[in-house]
Design a protein around this motif. Structure first.
Motif, short mmCIF file in Angstrom:
data_model
loop_
_atom_site.label_atom_id
_atom_site.label_comp_id
_atom_site.label_asym_id
_atom_site.label_seq_id
_atom_site.Cartn_x
_atom_site.Cartn_y
_atom_site.Cartn_z
N THR A 1 -17.21 -13.66 14.19
CA THR A 1 -18.31 -14.57 14.54
C THR A 1 -18.56 -15.56 13.42
OG1 THR A 1 -19.36 -12.88 15.92
CG2 THR A 1 -20.75 -14.70 15.18
N GLU A 2 -18.62 -15.07 12.20
CA GLU A 2 -18.87 -15.93 11.05
C GLU A 2 -17.70 -16.86 10.78
OE1 GLU A 2 -21.67 -13.30 8.15
OE2 GLU A 2 -19.78 -12.38 8.74
N ILE B 1 -10.74 -18.67 22.77
CA ILE B 1 -9.87 -17.95 23.69
C ILE B 1 -9.36 -16.70 22.99
CG2 ILE B 1 -7.77 -18.04 25.08
CD1 ILE B 1 -8.09 -21.11 25.14
N GLY B 2 -9.57 -15.53 23.58
CA GLY B 2 -9.13 -14.29 22.97
C GLY B 2 -8.99 -13.18 23.99
N ASP B 3 -8.60 -12.00 23.50
CA ASP B 3 -8.25 -10.90 24.42
C ASP B 3 -9.07 -9.64 24.21
OD1 ASP B 3 -6.83 -10.51 21.89
OD2 ASP B 3 -5.81 -8.87 22.89
N THR B 4 -10.08 -9.67 23.35
CA THR B 4 -10.85 -8.45 23.08
C THR B 4 -12.35 -8.71 23.20
OG1 THR B 4 -11.11 -8.83 20.70
CG2 THR B 4 -9.09 -7.71 21.44
N LEU B 5 -13.08 -7.61 23.26
CA LEU B 5 -14.54 -7.72 23.31
C LEU B 5 -15.08 -8.37 22.04
CD1 LEU B 5 -16.98 -7.01 25.06
CD2 LEU B 5 -17.09 -4.79 23.90
N GLY B 6 -14.41 -8.13 20.91
CA GLY B 6 -14.82 -8.77 19.67
C GLY B 6 -14.69 -10.28 19.73
N ASP B 7 -13.67 -10.76 20.43
CA ASP B 7 -13.51 -12.20 20.61
C ASP B 7 -14.65 -12.77 21.47
OD1 ASP B 7 -11.10 -12.13 19.19
OD2 ASP B 7 -9.94 -11.71 20.99
N TYR B 8 -14.97 -12.05 22.52
CA TYR B 8 -16.08 -12.44 23.39
C TYR B 8 -17.39 -12.50 22.59
CZ TYR B 8 -19.67 -11.88 27.05
OH TYR B 8 -20.78 -12.01 27.85
N THR B 9 -17.60 -11.48 21.76
CA THR B 9 -18.81 -11.42 20.94
C THR B 9 -18.88 -12.59 19.97
OG1 THR B 9 -18.87 -9.01 21.10
CG2 THR B 9 -20.11 -10.00 19.30
N ALA C 1 -17.57 -15.57 20.39
CA ALA C 1 -17.93 -16.77 21.16
C ALA C 1 -19.41 -16.77 21.50
CB ALA C 1 -17.09 -16.85 22.43
N GLU C 2 -19.90 -15.61 21.97
CA GLU C 2 -21.32 -15.50 22.30
C GLU C 2 -22.19 -15.78 21.08
OE1 GLU C 2 -23.05 -14.17 25.52
OE2 GLU C 2 -21.33 -15.48 25.92
N GLY C 3 -21.76 -15.26 19.91
CA GLY C 3 -22.53 -15.45 18.70
C GLY C 3 -22.62 -16.89 18.25
N ASN C 4 -21.67 -17.69 18.70
CA ASN C 4 -21.68 -19.12 18.37
C ASN C 4 -22.10 -19.99 19.55
OD1 ASN C 4 -20.51 -19.65 15.50
ND2 ASN C 4 -19.26 -17.98 16.33
N GLN C 5 -22.49 -19.33 20.64
CA GLN C 5 -22.99 -20.01 21.83
C GLN C 5 -21.98 -21.03 22.36
OE1 GLN C 5 -26.84 -21.41 20.31
NE2 GLN C 5 -27.83 -19.69 21.34
N ILE C 6 -20.71 -20.57 22.44
CA ILE C 6 -19.66 -21.43 22.98
C ILE C 6 -18.96 -20.69 24.11
CG2 ILE C 6 -19.33 -22.66 20.79
CD1 ILE C 6 -16.83 -20.97 20.30
N PRO C 7 -18.34 -21.41 25.04
CA PRO C 7 -17.64 -20.76 26.15
C PRO C 7 -16.48 -19.90 25.66
CG PRO C 7 -18.01 -23.08 26.63
CD PRO C 7 -18.34 -22.88 25.18
N PHE C 8 -16.16 -18.87 26.44
CA PHE C 8 -15.08 -17.95 26.11
C PHE C 8 -14.13 -17.83 27.29
CE2 PHE C 8 -13.42 -13.54 26.29
CZ PHE C 8 -12.67 -13.55 25.11
#
Length: 214
Positions: free
Chosen positions: A152-153, A170-178, A180-187
């Motif tokens: 996220t950082e 763009i990523g393949d894991t829940l950490g990638d989703y997190t 993106a969410e942490g930066n308020q950008i689409p995933f």
């Protein structure tokens, strides 16, 4: 919302690496086995499932998960040996690029600036660039091995460092989703990779599907 509609709202693309742009498993398994053979303190051999289970994990947390019976100093020594071996093996053998990767990067790069943020060790992305000749497609990259920070950082750092407007991740894991969410950008979830992201709004089943962003 389809990817073609999402394209109206983005200007930059940030990628994860493992499980998104390539499959590092054959290389990683070989490298880890080579490195771990040098340590008598390792109780059990590392399996493909073990390595797959730590893909996407912040690199300085891996030793604690895989070798909880070792001291912190031993974990660091073992992991450093594995990481060095991985980078050396990438430089010599490369990895398995997903089908159509370079063509897709070339097309996307004609419209968007491209970046990489990964939880890998220092030198890993550079080795990926060097062996496969793909560095020219990306404007910048960052990894936890360089910064010691979370994904996220690191995504935030790349956004701020390059003054990115309307990026996606763009990523393949829940950490990638997190991240993106942490930066308020689409995933966009690369479901052909190693993770599972049930809440992902956008999903692709192959890297070439990103051509719909054009």
């Amino acid at each position: 919302m389809a990817l073609s509609e999402l394209s109206r709202h983005i200007e930059n693309i940030i990628f994860d690496l493992d499980g998104t742009l390539w499959d590092p498993m054959p290389m990683s398994i070989k490298a880890w086995h080579t490195a771990l053979n040098g340590f008598d303190c390792i109780k059990n051999p590392i399996s493909e499932e073990d390595i797959q289970g730590i893909l996407g994990m912040q690199h300085d947390l891996v030793g604690k998960k895989l070798f909880p019976y070792l001291s912190k100093e031993q974990q660091d020594e073992v992991m450093n040996s594995c990481y060095v071996q991985e980078v050396n093996d990438i430089k010599e053998y490369g990895g398995v690029l997903y089908h159509g990767l370079e063509e897709t990067l070339k097309l996307l790069g004609s419209k968007y600036d491209l970046y990489i943020v990964s939880n890998c060790q220092a030198g890993y992305i550079e080795a990926f660039y060097a062996y496969h000749g793909l560095g020219g497609y990306f404007k910048d990259f960052e990894c936890s091995g360089n910064t010691g920070l979370s994904k996220t950082e690191n995504v935030k750092m790349v956004i701020e460092r390059n003054t990115l407007s309307k990026p996606i991740y763009i990523g393949d894991t829940l950490g990638d989703y997190t991240a993106a969410e942490g930066n308020q950008i689409p995933f966009i979830f690369a479901q052909y990779g190693f993770g599972d992201v049930p809440k992902a709004k956008y999903t692709i089943n192959k890297i070439e599907a990103l051509k719909d962003l054009l």
